[in-house]
Design a protein around this motif. Sequence first.
Motif, mmCIF file in Angstrom:
data_model
loop_
_atom_site.group_PDB
_atom_site.id
_atom_site.type_symbol
_atom_site.label_atom_id
_atom_site.label_comp_id
_atom_site.label_asym_id
_atom_site.label_seq_id
_atom_site.Cartn_x
_atom_site.Cartn_y
_atom_site.Cartn_z
ATOM 1 N N ALA A 197 1.895 9.805 13.081
ATOM 2 C CA ALA A 197 2.842 8.827 12.545
ATOM 3 C C ALA A 197 4.172 9.525 12.272
ATOM 4 C CB ALA A 197 2.302 8.215 11.256
ATOM 5 N N ALA A 198 5.240 8.776 12.373
ATOM 6 C CA ALA A 198 6.562 9.320 12.042
ATOM 7 C C ALA A 198 6.591 9.670 10.557
ATOM 8 C CB ALA A 198 7.638 8.287 12.358
ATOM 9 N N PRO A 199 7.335 10.703 10.198
ATOM 10 C CA PRO A 199 7.439 11.072 8.782
ATOM 11 C C PRO A 199 8.031 9.921 7.967
ATOM 12 C CG PRO A 199 8.295 12.823 10.184
ATOM 13 C CD PRO A 199 8.063 11.635 11.063
ATOM 14 N N LEU A 200 7.402 9.623 6.857
ATOM 15 C CA LEU A 200 7.834 8.503 6.030
ATOM 16 C C LEU A 200 9.292 8.636 5.558
ATOM 17 C CD1 LEU A 200 6.616 5.839 5.156
ATOM 18 C CD2 LEU A 200 5.863 6.942 3.058
ATOM 19 N N PRO A 201 9.762 9.823 5.167
ATOM 20 C CA PRO A 201 11.183 9.910 4.789
ATOM 21 C C PRO A 201 12.129 9.499 5.921
ATOM 22 C CG PRO A 201 9.994 11.834 3.987
ATOM 23 C CD PRO A 201 9.052 11.077 4.895
ATOM 24 N N ASP A 202 11.771 9.822 7.156
ATOM 25 C CA ASP A 202 12.599 9.422 8.304
ATOM 26 C C ASP A 202 12.606 7.906 8.465
ATOM 27 O OD1 ASP A 202 12.952 12.127 8.713
ATOM 28 O OD2 ASP A 202 11.710 12.217 10.524
ATOM 29 N N LEU A 203 11.452 7.277 8.279
ATOM 30 C CA LEU A 203 11.373 5.818 8.392
ATOM 31 C C LEU A 203 12.175 5.145 7.285
ATOM 32 C CD1 LEU A 203 7.588 5.460 9.290
ATOM 33 C CD2 LEU A 203 9.544 5.312 10.853
ATOM 34 N N ILE A 204 12.097 5.681 6.080
ATOM 35 C CA ILE A 204 12.870 5.131 4.963
ATOM 36 C C ILE A 204 14.366 5.228 5.272
ATOM 37 C CG2 ILE A 204 13.527 5.528 2.546
ATOM 38 C CD1 ILE A 204 10.535 6.289 2.073
ATOM 39 N N ASN A 205 14.804 6.370 5.760
ATOM 40 C CA ASN A 205 16.220 6.536 6.105
ATOM 41 C C ASN A 205 16.644 5.562 7.192
ATOM 42 O OD1 ASN A 205 16.635 8.557 4.219
ATOM 43 N ND2 ASN A 205 16.155 10.190 5.665
ATOM 44 N N SER A 247 3.212 1.526 -3.155
ATOM 45 C CA SER A 247 4.383 1.921 -2.356
ATOM 46 C C SER A 247 5.621 2.077 -3.232
ATOM 47 C CB SER A 247 4.643 0.927 -1.231
ATOM 48 O OG SER A 247 5.129 -0.299 -1.743
ATOM 49 N N ALA A 248 5.547 1.636 -4.465
ATOM 50 C CA ALA A 248 6.681 1.747 -5.389
ATOM 51 C C ALA A 248 7.173 3.187 -5.513
ATOM 52 C CB ALA A 248 6.299 1.211 -6.767
ATOM 53 N N TRP A 249 6.274 4.144 -5.453
ATOM 54 C CA TRP A 249 6.643 5.553 -5.599
ATOM 55 C C TRP A 249 7.581 6.025 -4.501
ATOM 56 C CZ3 TRP A 249 5.872 6.697 -10.281
ATOM 57 C CH2 TRP A 249 4.752 6.234 -10.968
ATOM 58 N N PHE A 250 7.605 5.349 -3.360
ATOM 59 C CA PHE A 250 8.462 5.754 -2.255
ATOM 60 C C PHE A 250 9.924 5.376 -2.492
ATOM 61 C CE2 PHE A 250 4.322 5.067 0.146
ATOM 62 C CZ PHE A 250 3.929 6.376 -0.056
ATOM 63 N N ALA A 251 10.201 4.643 -3.558
ATOM 64 C CA ALA A 251 11.581 4.303 -3.922
ATOM 65 C C ALA A 251 12.272 5.452 -4.646
ATOM 66 C CB ALA A 251 11.601 3.052 -4.807
ATOM 67 N N LEU A 252 11.508 6.478 -5.000
ATOM 68 C CA LEU A 252 12.046 7.618 -5.741
ATOM 69 C C LEU A 252 12.429 8.763 -4.809
ATOM 70 C CD1 LEU A 252 9.404 7.712 -8.606
ATOM 71 C CD2 LEU A 252 11.691 6.694 -8.680
ATOM 72 N N PRO A 253 13.476 9.516 -5.146
ATOM 73 C CA PRO A 253 13.806 10.694 -4.344
ATOM 74 C C PRO A 253 12.596 11.632 -4.253
ATOM 75 C CG PRO A 253 15.567 10.223 -5.892
ATOM 76 C CD PRO A 253 14.411 9.326 -6.254
ATOM 77 N N GLY A 254 12.251 12.019 -3.047
ATOM 78 C CA GLY A 254 11.105 12.907 -2.833
ATOM 79 C C GLY A 254 9.762 12.207 -2.878
ATOM 80 N N GLY A 255 9.742 10.927 -3.195
ATOM 81 C CA GLY A 255 8.482 10.192 -3.326
ATOM 82 C C GLY A 255 7.684 10.098 -2.048
ATOM 83 N N ALA A 256 8.361 10.148 -0.913
ATOM 84 C CA ALA A 256 7.673 10.037 0.377
ATOM 85 C C ALA A 256 7.415 11.390 1.023
ATOM 86 C CB ALA A 256 8.492 9.168 1.326
ATOM 87 N N ALA A 257 7.908 12.454 0.408
ATOM 88 C CA ALA A 257 7.833 13.782 1.031
ATOM 89 C C ALA A 257 6.401 14.257 1.254
ATOM 90 C CB ALA A 257 8.593 14.796 0.186
ATOM 91 N N GLU A 258 5.503 13.896 0.379
ATOM 92 C CA GLU A 258 4.121 14.365 0.475
ATOM 93 C C GLU A 258 3.245 13.476 1.369
ATOM 94 O OE1 GLU A 258 3.102 17.286 -0.953
ATOM 95 O OE2 GLU A 258 5.236 17.490 -1.435
ATOM 96 N N PHE A 259 3.773 12.326 1.754
ATOM 97 C CA PHE A 259 2.988 11.385 2.565
ATOM 98 C C PHE A 259 2.794 11.956 3.961
ATOM 99 C CE2 PHE A 259 2.354 7.842 5.445
ATOM 100 C CZ PHE A 259 1.498 7.015 4.747
ATOM 101 N N ALA A 276 0.837 -1.204 0.000
ATOM 102 C CA ALA A 276 0.000 0.000 0.000
ATOM 103 C C ALA A 276 0.868 1.248 0.000
ATOM 104 C CB ALA A 276 -0.896 0.005 1.240
ATOM 105 N N GLY A 277 0.290 2.308 -0.519
ATOM 106 C CA GLY A 277 0.941 3.613 -0.508
ATOM 107 C C GLY A 277 -0.041 4.631 0.037
ATOM 108 N N THR A 278 -0.200 5.718 -0.674
ATOM 109 C CA THR A 278 -1.137 6.750 -0.237
ATOM 110 C C THR A 278 -2.577 6.270 -0.319
ATOM 111 O OG1 THR A 278 -1.153 7.712 -2.456
ATOM 112 C CG2 THR A 278 0.403 8.646 -0.861
#
Length: 125
Positions: free
Chosen positions: A66-74, A49-61, A16-18
């Motif tokens: 919930a913790a920010p998605l970019p932080d979780l990815i990092n 969720s594939a879009w979150f593999a791209l730079p900036g892809g998680a920024a709008e989530f 799942a993604g957005t």
Amino acid sequence: MTESAQNQRLVIKVTAGTDAPERCSQAFTVAAVAAASGVEVSLWLTGESAWFALPGGAAEFELPHAAPLPDLINAVLAGGRITLCTQCAARRDIEEKDLLEGVRIAGAQVFVSEIMEPGTQALVY
């Protein structure tokens, strides 16, 4: 953490993604916490969720409380691995050169080999 827990592997497939933000956030949260705890983590991105593999892809989530998605990815990348499904990438015209540093593209054969390893727990969100 006990030595036996440190020898455990966790493979998480997020489907799942957005389109389903709570389920998506739960998958990334569990992966990040496990990685921070010393568990070997492999997070697979499929479907939206594939879009979150791209730079900036998680920024709008965004998801309240919930913790920010970019932080979780990092956090996952710091202590584990993130893989984008081959077919999901192809359907979205995503190529290796487009990905966040540290993310790879791989298919079902690699996923199956990971989940069949002894000491591995697989979760699907």
